[in-house]
Design a protein around this motif. Structure first.
Motif, PDB file in Angstrom:
ATOM      1  N   SER A  53     -42.437 -23.063 -39.723  1.00 39.56           N
ATOM      2  CA  SER A  53     -43.258 -21.485 -39.242  1.00 39.56           C
ATOM      3  C   SER A  53     -43.628 -21.876 -37.932  1.00 39.56           C
ATOM      4  O   SER A  53     -43.587 -20.966 -37.067  1.00 39.56           O
ATOM      5  CB  SER A  53     -44.500 -21.288 -40.030  1.00 39.56           C
ATOM      6  N   GLY A  54     -44.143 -23.137 -37.311  1.00 35.10           N
ATOM      7  CA  GLY A  54     -44.548 -23.273 -36.116  1.00 35.10           C
ATOM      8  C   GLY A  54     -43.297 -23.729 -35.111  1.00 35.10           C
ATOM      9  O   GLY A  54     -43.608 -23.679 -33.877  1.00 35.10           O
ATOM     10  N   ASP A  55     -42.119 -23.787 -35.672  1.00 30.33           N
ATOM     11  CA  ASP A  55     -40.945 -24.247 -34.835  1.00 30.33           C
ATOM     12  C   ASP A  55     -40.373 -23.272 -34.220  1.00 30.33           C
ATOM     13  O   ASP A  55     -39.438 -22.583 -34.726  1.00 30.33           O
ATOM     14  CB  ASP A  55     -40.044 -25.016 -35.645  1.00 30.33           C
ATOM     15  N   ASP A  56     -40.817 -22.769 -32.786  1.00 27.06           N
ATOM     16  CA  ASP A  56     -40.163 -21.866 -32.222  1.00 27.06           C
ATOM     17  C   ASP A  56     -39.760 -22.480 -30.992  1.00 27.06           C
ATOM     18  O   ASP A  56     -39.998 -23.346 -30.552  1.00 27.06           O
ATOM     19  CB  ASP A  56     -40.919 -20.533 -32.015  1.00 27.06           C
ATOM     20  N   SER A  57     -39.178 -21.499 -30.162  1.00 26.50           N
ATOM     21  CA  SER A  57     -38.656 -22.125 -28.872  1.00 26.50           C
ATOM     22  C   SER A  57     -39.566 -22.645 -27.583  1.00 26.50           C
ATOM     23  O   SER A  57     -39.348 -23.101 -26.819  1.00 26.50           O
ATOM     24  CB  SER A  57     -37.915 -21.165 -28.128  1.00 26.50           C
ATOM     25  N   SER A  58     -41.011 -22.325 -28.031  1.00 25.75           N
ATOM     26  CA  SER A  58     -42.120 -22.964 -27.217  1.00 25.75           C
ATOM     27  C   SER A  58     -42.146 -24.368 -27.315  1.00 25.75           C
ATOM     28  O   SER A  58     -42.564 -24.893 -26.518  1.00 25.75           O
ATOM     29  CB  SER A  58     -43.288 -22.215 -27.640  1.00 25.75           C
ATOM     30  N   SER A  59     -41.961 -25.061 -28.307  1.00 26.51           N
ATOM     31  CA  SER A  59     -41.976 -26.489 -28.654  1.00 26.51           C
ATOM     32  C   SER A  59     -40.823 -27.225 -29.086  1.00 26.51           C
ATOM     33  O   SER A  59     -40.688 -28.154 -28.977  1.00 26.51           O
ATOM     34  CB  SER A  59     -43.053 -26.576 -29.791  1.00 26.51           C
ATOM     35  N   THR A  60     -39.828 -26.378 -29.617  1.00 24.08           N
ATOM     36  CA  THR A  60     -38.517 -27.008 -30.291  1.00 24.08           C
ATOM     37  C   THR A  60     -37.415 -26.335 -29.839  1.00 24.08           C
ATOM     38  O   THR A  60     -37.347 -24.878 -29.523  1.00 24.08           O
ATOM     39  CB  THR A  60     -38.919 -26.911 -31.697  1.00 24.08           C
ATOM     40  N   PHE A  61     -36.179 -27.085 -29.964  1.00 28.59           N
ATOM     41  CA  PHE A  61     -34.912 -26.443 -29.862  1.00 28.59           C
ATOM     42  C   PHE A  61     -34.775 -25.881 -30.987  1.00 28.59           C
ATOM     43  O   PHE A  61     -34.090 -26.334 -32.227  1.00 28.59           O
ATOM     44  CB  PHE A  61     -33.799 -27.402 -29.301  1.00 28.59           C
ATOM     45  N   ALA A  62     -34.865 -24.463 -31.319  1.00 27.29           N
ATOM     46  CA  ALA A  62     -34.727 -23.767 -32.435  1.00 27.29           C
ATOM     47  C   ALA A  62     -33.615 -23.008 -32.368  1.00 27.29           C
ATOM     48  O   ALA A  62     -33.487 -21.889 -31.741  1.00 27.29           O
ATOM     49  CB  ALA A  62     -35.882 -23.015 -32.659  1.00 27.29           C
ATOM     50  N   LEU A  63     -32.395 -23.339 -32.745  1.00 23.55           N
ATOM     51  CA  LEU A  63     -31.033 -22.476 -32.594  1.00 23.55           C
ATOM     52  C   LEU A  63     -31.134 -21.280 -33.658  1.00 23.55           C
ATOM     53  O   LEU A  63     -31.128 -21.651 -34.807  1.00 23.55           O
ATOM     54  CB  LEU A  63     -30.135 -23.444 -32.872  1.00 23.55           C
ATOM     55  N   GLY A  64     -30.686 -20.200 -33.254  1.00 24.44           N
ATOM     56  CA  GLY A  64     -30.517 -19.094 -34.144  1.00 24.44           C
ATOM     57  C   GLY A  64     -29.153 -19.186 -34.454  1.00 24.44           C
ATOM     58  O   GLY A  64     -28.210 -19.162 -33.510  1.00 24.44           O
ATOM     59  N   SER A  65     -28.750 -18.921 -35.502  1.00 24.42           N
ATOM     60  CA  SER A  65     -27.402 -18.730 -36.100  1.00 24.42           C
ATOM     61  C   SER A  65     -27.196 -17.642 -36.546  1.00 24.42           C
ATOM     62  O   SER A  65     -28.157 -17.163 -37.586  1.00 24.42           O
ATOM     63  CB  SER A  65     -27.149 -19.935 -37.062  1.00 24.42           C
ATOM     64  N   TYR A  66     -26.211 -16.866 -36.135  1.00 22.97           N
ATOM     65  CA  TYR A  66     -26.253 -15.398 -36.511  1.00 22.97           C
ATOM     66  C   TYR A  66     -24.615 -15.371 -36.883  1.00 22.97           C
ATOM     67  O   TYR A  66     -23.839 -14.632 -35.807  1.00 22.97           O
ATOM     68  CB  TYR A  66     -26.480 -14.439 -35.301  1.00 22.97           C
ATOM     69  N   LEU A  67     -24.153 -15.559 -38.002  1.00 20.49           N
ATOM     70  CA  LEU A  67     -22.590 -15.711 -38.184  1.00 20.49           C
ATOM     71  C   LEU A  67     -22.397 -14.721 -39.386  1.00 20.49           C
ATOM     72  O   LEU A  67     -23.384 -14.452 -40.195  1.00 20.49           O
ATOM     73  CB  LEU A  67     -22.425 -17.045 -38.537  1.00 20.49           C
ATOM     74  N   PRO A  68     -21.292 -14.187 -39.687  1.00 15.00           N
ATOM     75  CA  PRO A  68     -20.770 -13.388 -40.538  1.00 15.00           C
ATOM     76  C   PRO A  68     -20.741 -14.005 -42.124  1.00 15.00           C
ATOM     77  O   PRO A  68     -19.653 -14.100 -42.682  1.00 15.00           O
ATOM     78  CB  PRO A  68     -19.561 -12.702 -40.320  1.00 15.00           C
ATOM     79  N   LEU A  69     -22.140 -14.038 -42.789  1.00 15.40           N
ATOM     80  CA  LEU A  69     -21.975 -14.961 -44.012  1.00 15.40           C
ATOM     81  C   LEU A  69     -21.650 -13.912 -45.137  1.00 15.40           C
ATOM     82  O   LEU A  69     -21.143 -14.248 -46.097  1.00 15.40           O
ATOM     83  CB  LEU A  69     -23.647 -15.300 -44.263  1.00 15.40           C
ATOM     84  N   THR A  70     -21.732 -12.554 -44.626  1.00 15.28           N
ATOM     85  CA  THR A  70     -21.193 -11.461 -45.766  1.00 15.28           C
ATOM     86  C   THR A  70     -20.140 -10.627 -45.032  1.00 15.28           C
ATOM     87  O   THR A  70     -20.195 -10.651 -43.814  1.00 15.28           O
ATOM     88  CB  THR A  70     -22.198 -10.769 -46.532  1.00 15.28           C
ATOM     89  N   GLY A  71     -19.338  -9.841 -45.850  1.00 17.97           N
ATOM     90  CA  GLY A  71     -18.746  -8.738 -45.071  1.00 17.97           C
ATOM     91  C   GLY A  71     -17.295  -8.919 -44.790  1.00 17.97           C
ATOM     92  O   GLY A  71     -16.731 -10.120 -45.334  1.00 17.97           O
ATOM     93  N   SER A  72     -16.575  -8.065 -44.130  1.00 18.14           N
ATOM     94  CA  SER A  72     -15.195  -8.254 -44.215  1.00 18.14           C
ATOM     95  C   SER A  72     -14.874  -9.593 -43.047  1.00 18.14           C
ATOM     96  O   SER A  72     -13.622  -9.952 -43.188  1.00 18.14           O
ATOM     97  CB  SER A  72     -14.498  -6.910 -43.648  1.00 18.14           C
ATOM     98  N   LEU A  73     -15.792 -10.126 -42.537  1.00 20.04           N
ATOM     99  CA  LEU A  73     -15.323 -11.355 -41.555  1.00 20.04           C
ATOM    100  C   LEU A  73     -15.796 -12.387 -42.097  1.00 20.04           C
ATOM    101  O   LEU A  73     -15.920 -13.598 -41.460  1.00 20.04           O
ATOM    102  CB  LEU A  73     -15.905 -10.788 -40.156  1.00 20.04           C
ATOM    103  N   LYS A 361     -35.597 -29.307 -19.524  1.00 14.82           N
ATOM    104  CA  LYS A 361     -36.684 -29.873 -20.344  1.00 14.82           C
ATOM    105  C   LYS A 361     -37.656 -28.993 -20.838  1.00 14.82           C
ATOM    106  O   LYS A 361     -38.927 -29.306 -21.248  1.00 14.82           O
ATOM    107  CB  LYS A 361     -37.503 -30.626 -19.241  1.00 14.82           C
ATOM    108  N   LYS A 362     -36.976 -27.590 -21.226  1.00 12.82           N
ATOM    109  CA  LYS A 362     -37.724 -26.755 -22.167  1.00 12.82           C
ATOM    110  C   LYS A 362     -36.741 -25.995 -22.993  1.00 12.82           C
ATOM    111  O   LYS A 362     -35.715 -26.351 -22.869  1.00 12.82           O
ATOM    112  CB  LYS A 362     -38.472 -25.616 -21.153  1.00 12.82           C
TER     113      LYS A 362
END
Lengths: 447, 458, 251
Positions: A53-73, A361-362
Motif C-alpha cells: 500500500s505504501g509502495d508508490d513512485s515517491s519511494s519505490t520503482f513501482a512498475l505498472g504492468s498493463y497487458l491484455p490478460l483477457t480479451g481477444s489479444l 535517482k528518483k
C-alpha cells in the motif's frame, strides 16, 4: 467424457464469468497472478512482489504492468508478462532500482472491445501512482488510456503498439517499429518477387489494417507495382465470417499476388482462396496472420508464400529466459508455447525505465522521463547490455550509458519511436506449420 | 475489433539466423547480424566507403549490407533465366549477374545511395524486350531494395501464368451462388427463430449462439475426435436439440409459467446470448476453429466447392422436410395452431407446452445444423460466428413475415443473395447493410413482410 | 318445447367460486351455477358482471382462488384446458375462436387433436351439421366471415363430442338474421344431448331458448330460474331486459 452442453450450466458458468469480469474491473488490488506465484518461483527466476500500500513512485520503482490478460489479444499477454517479469527479476537480482527492490502493479488492459474493463483498470492503476506503465499491447487501447495517463505525466511505454498515429504522443514511448515500416518492407518483398506486381489486398476494416494497407500501397506504387483490389473502400468488415464472396471479387481483379492483412480471419480466407485455385506461393502475410496453418484444413500449399513481422526474432538465450520465467511464475508450469511476440521488447522497456530511474535517482515519471532517450543511446554513450552491467557503470559515476538489449532497436528518436527496428521477412514452408525466417530487415523509421 | 498490433506467430524455426542463410554473403551477414546492435546501430547514417558489389542467389540485409534484388519476368509472368543485369553504385563500382532459373538476381552492396540497374536486352530470348531497360533505385543498408524487370512479350509457346480473366456475368454468377448458399444456411436458423417466435412470441436473441454451438461441437467431433463429418453432424444436431430441450425445460418453460412479459423474456435472451458468447470465448478463446474439409476446388455450374453443394442439398432437404411436416403432419399443424392462437389450441386439447418444447428441440437442432454447415463451408467457427449472423437471421424472418416458416425461407434467400451480389457494386463492408435496406423498403410497402398475412378482422 | 327441470345429479356444478385474472383482484365474488344433463343454461347480466369470467373459470382459463367446480361429481377445479377437453368439456371463446392460418379442415382436425383416429367420421358429422364448412374445407379460416367463423368455432368444439359445451357470447357481432341462426343451431346442438352453458349479451333472446338462466351482477348471482320465469320477472325485466322483454311471449 460426457459432453453436457446444458444451457443451465452454461448460464451459470456465464454468470460466474460475468461476475469475474466485473470483479476484475473493480478490483483495486492487483489482479494479475504475479503475486500469488511467489512460492512456485525458483531462486534464479523469482516472482516479483506486488507493490504494497505504501509502495508508490515517491519511494519505490513501482512498475505498472498493463497487458491484455483477457480479451481477444490475451494470446499476446504471456510473452509480454514474461518479458516484464524476467526484467524485474533481473533488476532485483542486481540490487533493485535506487537501492530498493522494484515492485509491480499489474492490471488487465483487456482489448479495444472491452473498453469498460480497460478504463476502469487504468484508473485503479493510476491511483497506485506507478513510476511508469509498460503496455498496452493494443494500439486502440493505447489511444483509450492516454487521455487518462497524460495529464499526470505518467510514462506509458508500449512494447507492441504499432499504430503510426501514436508517434509523438506526450509521455508515450515504444520500442517496436510502427506499421509504416512493416508495410514498406512487405511492399519491397512483393516487388522483389514479382516486378511491377498487380497486388490484390484483402484487408479488414480496422485501423491496424488500413494503416498497414496504406503504406503497403504507397510503396508498391512508388516501386512500379499497382493495387488492383483492396484500395480505400474495398475493406471487409473485421467481423466477417464468410470469405468466398470477397475472394471472388479480388480474383476478378486479376492480381498477380494477394496480400492478406487480417488477424485470425485468415484461417477462413485461405480455404476460400485455395478453392478458387489461387496458388499459395503468391500469397503475402503480415504480423497479424503469420501463423501456423498446418492444422487448418483446406489451406493451399503455402510453400514460397511470404510474410512480415515487426520485432526481432530473439536469440535462443533470451527465449529460454522468458520461457523459464513464465513457466516458474505466471504460467504455473506451462511454457510460452513457442510464442515470443513482443517478449524481448517488453523486457527492454522495463530495463530502460529502470535505468532511467537510476540515472534520475528518483522513481517518479516526471524524473524518469528525461533519461529514457539517453538510456536508449540517443546521445551515444558507453554501451552496456544488461541491467547489472549498466548499473555498474552508473554506480561508477557514468551518466552517459547506452543500453542495448535483446530487442535490438536503434536509439529512440524525437517522436519516441525507435530510429531503427527490425522487421522480419518469413517464408512459408511445405507443411504450412510456420513461415521460416528468411531475413531481418532493419527498417529505418524516419519520424 | 481493436486496433491491434500483432497476431500469433508460432515460431518453429530454431531462432538462429544461420540456419536459413545460404551463400557466401549470407554467412558473413549471419555472423554480423547477431551482433548487429553492437557493431553499428547508426550505420545507416554513417558514410560507408565504396565497397564491393557481390552477386549471389540470396541476400541478407544487415547493418552494413543492403540488398538490391529482383526478378525478370515476361508478360506471361514466366521467369526469364540467364538475363544479364548490371548494377552501378553511386561511387561507380559495378557488378553484374545472370538471372537464375526462377528469374531472380541478388546483389549485396555495402554502400547506400542511388544505383543504376540495367538489363541487357541482348541477353533476353527472342520476342522479349524490356519495358524500361534501366532503373534507378535508392538503396538503404540493412534493407532490401527491389529492382525487378517486367518485360514485353514472351517466348514462343510459353504458358501464361498471368491471372485469368473473369467476366462480369461470371462474377455475378459466382456471387449469386454464394448468396444462395448463405441464404439456405440462414434459412435453417431463421425457420427455428420464426417457429419459436410464432409459438411463444419470444424474440430469441440467443438463437445465434446455437449456431456457434453447432460450429464448435462440429469442431469437437469432426476435428478433435476425428469422426466422420456426417456422423459428427448427426451428433451435433442431437446435442444442440438437447440444449434446446433443456433450456426450455429449465429456463423458458418456468419463465412462461410465471407469466413473465415478452419484453422481459427478450431481455433475458439478450443476456443469455452475451453470457454464452463469453462462455465460448472462455472455453475456446478468440481464435477461429477450422472445421473444413481438405482443400477442394470450386467446380460445377455454381462454381462452388463440393462441400458447398452438399451443404446446399442437405439444407434444401431438411428445409423441405420441415416444410412438409408443418403443412401435413398432425404435430406440424398443431404447431401452426399454437402459433395462431395459443389459448384456442389449449382449448382444443393440444398440449401447448409439449408443442413448444418440440419446437425448441427442432429449432435449436436446425440452428445447430446451420452452424455445422456454416463452419464447414466458411472454413471455421469462432466465438462470434453466430452473433455475426443474428442480425441477418432476424432480418430474414422479418422480411419474410414474422412467424411464418416459409417466409423465413424466402427472406433468408433474398438477404443472402442481395448481400453477396451487392459486393459487385458497393464496398464489401456494406454488404450486410444492403440486406437491411431491402428489409426497410419491403416493410414500408408490405408491413407484414413478404409472406406475412394481414388477418381479416371480424 | 320441452323444458328440462333440474332433476337428478347435476352434470356441472360450481360452488361459491371466487376468481380473477390478476392476483388480489377478484372478479367473481362467490358464484354458484349448476347444469343438469341435457340442459341449456344461459348466463346473462350487465356488462362487467363477470359472465365471461365465470365461463372461463369453469374451463380453467381463469384461476379459481376459492370454491369448487365439479363435472359428474368429480372435482375439476383449475384443471388445465387440454385435460378438460379430454373429460368432455368443449369451449368456444367469443373472439379469436378459429386458427386463421389453418384451413377449415385443419381447424377441425385440431378440435379432435386428442382422438385423431376418429377424424374422418367426425369431419363427416360436422360437415353435415354445418354444410357451409364442408363446401369450403380447403379455405383458410382467416378469410371467413363472422358467421362462418362462429360456425367453425362451434364445429371445432364439437369435434370431441363434448358432454358439455361452453359458449361465450356466440351471437356477438352478428347481424340479427345470423344471431337467430346461431340461437337455433345452439338449441339444435343442445337437443342432440349436449349440455350447453352459454353467456349472452342478448339476454332476451337467450332467456327465450334457455331451460334455465342465471342473472349475474357484480360477480354474484342475483336471480336464478327457468328462462320463462326470469323473462317474466318484473325485477329482471326492469333491471336487465328493459321494456322489449314484452316481446318474449309474442314469439
Amino acid at each position: 467424457m460426457k459432453f453436457s452442453p446444458t444451457r443451465a450450466a452454461a448460464g451459470l458458468a456465464a454468470a460466474a464469468a460475468a461476475a469475474a469480469l466485473i470483479l476484475a474491473g473493480c478490483a483495486t488490488s492487483p489482479s494479475a497472478s504475479t503475486t500469488t506465484s511467489a512460492a512456485a518461483a525458483g531462486a534464479a527466476l523469482p516472482a516479483v512482489a506486488a507493490c504494497g500500500s505504501g509502495d508508490d513512485s515517491s519511494s519505490t520503482f513501482a512498475l505498472g504492468s498493463y497487458l491484455p490478460l483477457t480479451g481477444s489479444l490475451s494470446f499476446l499477454a504471456p510473452p509480454a508478462v514474461a518479458g516484464v517479469g524476467a526484467a524485474l527479476s533481473d533488476i532485483n537480482a542486481a540490487g533493485g532500482v535506487n537501492g530498493k527492490k522494484a515492485c509491480i502493479i499489474s492490471q488487465d488492459s483487456s482489448d479495444g472491445d472491452h473498453k469498460a474493463i480497460g478504463d476502469s483498470n487504468i484508473k485503479s492503476l493510476m491511483q497506485s501512482k506507478p513510476s511508469a506503465i509498460v503496455g498496452p499491447e493494443s494500439s486502440s487501447v493505447t489511444h483509450n488510456i492516454l487521455p487518462v495517463t497524460q495529464p499526470t505525466g505518467t510514462i506509458v511505454f508500449s512494447p507492441a503498439a504499432t499504430d503510426d498515429a501514436l508517434a509523438g504522443e506526450a509521455h508515450f514511448f515504444r520500442n517496436v517499429a510502427p506499421n509504416a515500416s512493416e508495410g514498406d518492407a512487405l511492399a519491397k518483398q512483393i516487388l522483389t518477387d514479382v516486378p511491377a506486381a498487380k497486388v490484390g489486398i484483402l484487408v479488414f476494416n480496422d485501423a491496424y489494417g488500413i494503416n498497414l494497407r496504406d503504406t503497403l500501397a504507397s510503396t508498391l506504387k512508388a516501386g512500379g507495382g499497382s493495387v488492383v483490389y483492396g484500395a480505400a473502400g474495398q475493406e471487409f468488415p473485421s467481423t466477417e465470417t464468410s470469405f468466398a464472396t470477397i475472394v471472388n471479387n479480388v480474383l476478378a481483379a486479376k492480381p498477380d499476388v494477394i496480400a492478406i492483412i487480417a488477424f485470425d480471419q485468415t484461417s477462413q480466407i485461405l480455404p476460400a482462396i485455395g478453392s478458387a485455385g489461387f496458388a499459395g506461393k503468391n500469397l503475402y502475410f503480415v504480423d497479424g496472420n503469420l501463423s501456423d496453418y498446418s492444422k487448418t484444413a483446406g489451406v493451399p500449399d503455402l510453400t514460397g508464400s511470404k510474410g512480415t513481422q515487426q520485432g526481432v526474432d530473439a536469440d535462443k538465450t533470451v527465449k529460454a529466459k522468458l520461457n523459464d520465467w513464465y513457466k516458474a511464475n505466471d504460467g504455473k508450469g506451462k511454457d510460452l508455447g513457442g510464442i515470443y511476440n513482443y517478449g524481448p521488447e517488453s523486457y527492454d522497456a522495463v530495463i530502460t525505465l529502470a535505468l532511467a530511474a537510476d540515472l534520475a535517482k528518483k522513481d517518479d515519471s516526471a524524473s524518469i522521463e528525461p533519461f529514457i532517450l539517453p538510456v536508449t543511446g540517443t546521445t551515444g554513450g558507453t554501451v552496456c547490455k544488461s541491467y547489472a552491467d549498466c548499473l555498474k557503470l552508473i554506480k561508477g559515476g557514468k551518466t552517459d550509458i547506452w543500453y542495448q538489449g535483446p530487442s535490438s532497436i536503434g536509439p529512440l528518436n524525437a517522436q519516441h519511436n525507435p530510429s531503427t527496428a527490425y522487421v522480419g521477412i518469413y517464408e512459408g514452408d511445405g507443411k504450412n506449420t510456420a513461415a521460416k525466417f528468411l531475413t531481418g530487415v532493419k527498417a529505418t523509421i524516419s519520424k | 475489433m481493436p486496433v491491434v498490433v500483432a497476431g500469433t506467430r508460432l515460431f518453429t524455426h530454431g531462432g538462429s539466423y544461420m540456419l536459413h542463410v545460404r551463400g557466401r554473403w549470407g554467412l558473413i551477414a549471419a555472423a554480423i547480424i547477431v551482433a548487429a546492435s553492437a557493431l553499428g546501430l547508426v550505420a545507416a547514417e554513417s558514410a560507408v566507403a565504396a565497397g564491393p558489389i557481390a552477386s549471389g542467389t540470396s541476400c541478407v540485409a544487415d547493418a552494413t549490407t543492403g540488398c538490391l534484388q529482383g526478378k525478370v519476368v515476361d508478360d506471361n509472368r514466366n521467369p526469364v533465366a540467364g538475363a544479364k543485369v548490371t548494377v552501378t553504385s553511386p561511387s561507380a563500382a559495378t557488378g553484374s549477374s545472370k538471372t537464375a532459373k526462377d528469374g531472380s538476381f541478388f546483389f549485396a552492396v555495402t554502400e547506400a545511395g542511388a544505383y543504376q540497374v540495367a538489363l541487357d536486352p541482348s541477353s533476353l530470348p527472342t520476342g522479349v524486350t524490356p519495358k524500361t531497360p534501366t532503373l534507378t533505385v535508392t538503396v538503404e543498408l540493412s534493407n532490401i531494395t527491389p529492382a525487378g524487370f517486367a518485360l514485353n512479350g514472351h517466348a514462343k509457346g510459353s504458358t501464361s501464368h498471368a491471372a485469368a480473366s473473369v467476366s462480369f456475368w461470371q462474377l455475378l454468377g459466382q456471387q449469386f451462388s454464394q448468396g444462395l448458399l448463405l441464404g439456405l444456411l440462414l434459412a435453417l436458423a431463421a425457420i427455428g427463430l420464426s417457429l419459436i417466435y410464432g409459438t411463444t412470441g419470444l424474440s430469441n436473441f440467443a438463437h445465434s449462439e446455437q449456431i456457434t454451438l453447432g460450429g464448435f461441437l462440429a469442431w469437437v467431433f469432426a476435428v478433435q475426435l476425428g469422426l466422420n463429418i456426417v456422423v459428427s453432424a448427426v451428433i451435433v444436431i442431437a446435442l444442440t436439440s438437447l440444449s434446446g430441450y433443456l433450456q426450455d425445460k429449465l429456463i423458458w418453460g418456468p419463465l412462461r409459467k410465471r407469466g413473465l412479459g415478452l419484453t422481459q423474456l427478450m431481455v433475458v435472451t439478450i443476456g443469455l446470448s452475451l453470457a454464452l458468447e463469453y462462455v465460448f470465448q472462455l472455453i475456446f478463446g478468440a481464435r477461429v476453429y477450422p472445421v473444413a474439409t481438405d482443400l477442394e476446388l470450386n467446380t460445377g455450374p455454381l462454381n462452388i466447392t463440393p462441400t458447398a453443394y452438399w451443404s446446399m442439398l442437405v439444407s434444401i432437404v431438411v428445409l423441405a422436410l420441415v416444410g412438409l411436416a408443418l403443412t401435413f403432419s398432425r404435430l406440424g399443424r398443431a404447431t401452426r395452431a399454437v402459433a395462431d392462437n395459443r389459448a384456442l389450441a389449449a382449448a382444443s386439447g393440444i398440449d401447448v407446452e409439449r408443442v413448444i418444447r418440440i419446437v425448441w428441440i427442432v429449432s435449436t437442432g436446425l440452428a445447430g445444423l446451420s452452424g455445422v454447415l456454416y463452419a464447414l463451408v466458411n472454413g471455421g467457427v469462432y466465438w462470434l460466428t453466430g452473433a455475426q449472423l443474428l442480425l441477418l437471421v432476424f432480418a430474414a424472418v422479418t422480411l419474410g413475415g414474422i412467424g411464418t416458416a416459409f417466409g423465413a425461407l424466402v427472406g433468408s434467400l433474398i438477404i443472402g443473395v442481395v448481400a453477396n451480389v451487392s459486393t459487385l457494386f458497393i464496398p464489401q463492408d456494406l454488404k450486410y447493410a444492403t440486406g437491411l435496406v431491402i428489409l426497410i423498403v419491403v416493410l414500408l410497402v408490405r408491413p407484414q413482410g413478404i409472406l406475412g398475412r394481414r388477418e381479416r378482422v371480424g | 318445447m320441452v323444458v328440462y327441470t333440474g332433476t337428478g345429479d347435476p352434470l356441472v356444478s360450481a360452488e361459491e367460486v371466487i376468481a380473477g385474472y390478476l392476483p388480489g383482484i377478484d372478479i367473481l365474488h362467490g358464484c354458484n351455477l349448476t347444469a343438469y344433463p341435457g340442459e341449456l343454461v344461459g348466463i346473462i347480466g350487465p356488462n362487467g358482471a363477470g359472465k365471461s369470467t365465470l365461463l372461463k373459470a369453469l374451463f380453467g382459463l381463469v384461476p379459481i382462488r376459492s370454491g369448487k367446480v365439479t363435472l359428474r361429481g368429480e372435482d375439476i377445479t383449475n384443471l388445465k384446458a387440454n385435460k378438460l377437453v379430454q373429460t368432455g368439456v368443449g369451449f368456444v371463446p367469443q373472439n379469436n375462436n378459429v386458427f386463421p392460418s389453418l384451413t377449415i379442415e385443419e381447424n377441425l382436425q385440431m378440435g379432435l387433436f386428442l382422438r385423431p383416429r376418429r377424424l374422418a367420421e367426425r369431419l363427416e358429422a360436422m360437415y353435415e351439421l354445418f354444410p357451409v364448412l364442408g363446401q369450403r374445407r380447403r379455405q383458410r379460416a382467416g378469410g371467413l366471415s363472422g358467421g362462418e367463423r362462429q360456425s367453425l368455432a362451434m364445429a371445432r368444439a364439437l369435434m370431441m363430442e363434448p358432454s358439455v359445451l361452453l359458449l361465450d357470447e356466440p351471437s356477438a357481432g352478428l347481424s340479427p338474421v345470423r344471431q337467430d341462426e346461431t340461437f337455433i343451431r345452439t338449441r339444435k346442438i343442445n337437443m342432440t344431448g349436449v349440455t350447453v352453458i352459454m353467456v349472452e349479451q342478448n339476454a332476451r333472446r337467450c332467456l327465450q331458448i334457455c331451460d334455465r338462466g342465471y342473472v349475474l351482477d357484480q360477480g354474484k348471482n342475483s336471480y336464478t330460474g327457468t328462462g320463462r320465469e326470469l323473462a317474466k320477472d318484473p325485477k329482471v325485466i326492469e333491471l336487465y331486459l328493459g321494456t322489449l322483454a314484452e316481446d318474449v311471449d309474442a314469439s
